[in-house]
Write a protein that holds these residues in place. Structure first.
Motif, mmCIF file in Angstrom:
data_model
loop_
_atom_site.group_PDB
_atom_site.id
_atom_site.type_symbol
_atom_site.label_atom_id
_atom_site.label_comp_id
_atom_site.label_asym_id
_atom_site.label_seq_id
_atom_site.Cartn_x
_atom_site.Cartn_y
_atom_site.Cartn_z
ATOM 1 N N LEU A 114 0.823 -1.214 0.000
ATOM 2 C CA LEU A 114 0.000 0.000 0.000
ATOM 3 C C LEU A 114 0.853 1.259 0.000
ATOM 4 O O LEU A 114 0.453 2.294 -0.564
ATOM 5 N N ALA A 115 2.039 1.189 0.600
ATOM 6 C CA ALA A 115 2.930 2.352 0.650
ATOM 7 C C ALA A 115 3.349 2.808 -0.742
ATOM 8 O O ALA A 115 3.697 3.984 -0.936
ATOM 9 N N ARG A 116 3.325 1.908 -1.712
ATOM 10 C CA ARG A 116 3.674 2.296 -3.092
ATOM 11 C C ARG A 116 2.624 3.204 -3.701
ATOM 12 O O ARG A 116 2.903 3.948 -4.633
ATOM 13 N N HIS A 117 1.387 3.146 -3.175
ATOM 14 C CA HIS A 117 0.277 3.901 -3.743
ATOM 15 C C HIS A 117 -0.236 4.992 -2.799
ATOM 16 O O HIS A 117 -0.719 6.024 -3.258
ATOM 17 N N TRP A 118 -0.128 4.727 -1.480
ATOM 18 C CA TRP A 118 -0.639 5.645 -0.469
ATOM 19 C C TRP A 118 0.318 5.558 0.705
ATOM 20 O O TRP A 118 0.125 4.780 1.622
ATOM 21 N N LEU A 119 1.367 6.383 0.665
ATOM 22 C CA LEU A 119 2.506 6.217 1.558
ATOM 23 C C LEU A 119 2.116 6.289 3.029
ATOM 24 O O LEU A 119 2.539 5.455 3.835
ATOM 25 N N PHE A 120 1.311 7.274 3.399
ATOM 26 C CA PHE A 120 1.017 7.470 4.821
ATOM 27 C C PHE A 120 0.300 6.262 5.417
ATOM 28 O O PHE A 120 0.703 5.738 6.462
ATOM 29 N N VAL A 121 -0.762 5.806 4.756
ATOM 30 C CA VAL A 121 -1.530 4.682 5.279
ATOM 31 C C VAL A 121 -0.689 3.408 5.249
ATOM 32 O O VAL A 121 -0.697 2.610 6.194
ATOM 33 N N GLY A 122 0.054 3.204 4.166
ATOM 34 C CA GLY A 122 0.905 2.029 4.078
ATOM 35 C C GLY A 122 1.972 2.016 5.161
ATOM 36 O O GLY A 122 2.204 0.992 5.809
ATOM 37 N N ALA A 123 2.617 3.171 5.382
ATOM 38 C CA ALA A 123 3.647 3.261 6.421
ATOM 39 C C ALA A 123 3.049 3.022 7.807
ATOM 40 O O ALA A 123 3.690 2.411 8.675
ATOM 41 N N LEU A 124 1.819 3.487 8.010
ATOM 42 C CA LEU A 124 1.149 3.277 9.294
ATOM 43 C C LEU A 124 0.902 1.793 9.543
ATOM 44 O O LEU A 124 1.155 1.279 10.650
#
Length: 333
Positions: free
Chosen positions: A109-119
């Protein structure tokens, strides 16, 4: 509780809605995440459509939610606790797959939506870190019998470290990813020695634990995927070492095929999914970068074999799940 009762969950024979869902059902989203990762690397390597990998990641996420919901729903009916399940001598280590899959999903998910993926990666990493430290403390004070220590124990500190490294690198936390990577490598060496000593000095694994032998071959490929995420698209001495180890350990698995074939089909077969997907992903990535003669043919072959194998297990598992209520009704009549 007899050894047979404790092992029944590994074989998938505990199919009553009145029992707790065995933690090794988390191998389902783990395996689906693995093949999703294989199709993801096939996008730049082979030019396959990006939507296939995204669809598989969505299926993996849905299966994780489904397994977790079923676990707590059945747990509410059957009693017991998550802590007791994590202490189960055979099935407990599979609980680590819960946060590990969260890390894999977060990294993608971080590849597409960094903040949510990183969370998601952060949450999964913290959870697997706490769980791994708790398990390690238990091993140090002798809460687990050497007779039941099996390769599934790789799924805690080792998998948490190496897969945590993948997710952290994808989320941009390269320094933390390096820490996680070397934690995973260290405990790979430690646990591999312990488990081999258990095989040699104590006794053979019970049949229900035989599929966990496939897990023994996975660390080099997972470490290689992590090192690509950390160090970029460069083949170095670390990759050369990991590839050699992966090929050697996969060769050893060929001599176990006849033993695996004697295991009745059940949830235990999901141990053969991520263990196929991770080497496939690493192999395709390696072939794409080195491009030996005929590399594209080999990549397509690897992708096809991994997909058909894991897809076959998924279809057969779905058919088995559909037929279970009918079998229970028939037995009741």
């Amino acid at each position: 509780m007899s050894a047979g009762d404790r092992l029944s969950g590994l074989l998938g024979t505990e199919d009553s809605e009145n029992t707790r869902l065995p933690l090794n059902f988390l191998a389902i989203p783990f395996g689906l995440s693995g093949i999703a990762g294989t199709w993801t690397i096939a996008v730049p390597a082979l030019g396959v459509p990006d939507w296939i990998g995204l669809a598989l990641w969505s299926v993996a996420a849905a299966s994780w939610l489904g397994v977790v919901a079923a676990y707590f729903r059945r747990g509410a009916r059957a009693g017991g606790s998550l802590l007791a399940d994590l202490r189960h001598p055979f099935l407990g280590p599979f609980g680590a797959l819960g946060p590990v899959v969260v890390i894999l999903l977060g990294g993608e998910l971080a590849r597409h939506w960094l903040f949510v993926g990183a969370l998601l990666v952060a949450v999964g990493t913290v959870l697997i870190g706490i769980l791994s430290a708790w398990m390690l403390a238990g091993w140090m004070i002798g809460t687990i019998d050497a007779h039941i220590f099996h390769p599934g124990n790789f799924l805690s500190i080792l998998a948490g470290g190496l897969i945590g490294a993948i997710g952290l690198a994808q989320a941009g936390a390269t320094s933390l990813a390096l820490v996680a990577f070397w934690i995973g490598i260290f405990f790979w060496a430690v646990l591999a020695a312990v488990i081999l000593a258990r095989f040699v000095a104590i006794d053979a694994l019970p049949d229900a634990l035989i599929p966990t032998l496939a897990i023994f071959s996975v660390p080099p490929s997972v470490a290689g995927i992590a090192w690509f995420a950390i160090n970029g698209e460069t083949i170095d001495v670390i990759h050369q070492t990991l590839m050699g180890l992966m090929l050697f350990l996969l060769l050893s698995q060929l001599f176990l095929v006849r033993r695996y074939a004697r295991i009745p089909f059940g949830i235990a077969y999901w141990a053969f999914t991520f263990t196929v997907a991770a080497p496939a992903t690493y192999g395709i990535h390696w072939l794409w970068l080195t491009q030996p003669v005929g590399w594209q043919v080999w990549c397509w072959l690897i992708l096809a074999v991994a997909t058909l194998w894991i897809g076959g297990i998924a279809v057969r598992s779905a058919a088995r799940a559909v037929s279970m209520p009918r079998r229970r009704l028939a037995s009741a009549d």
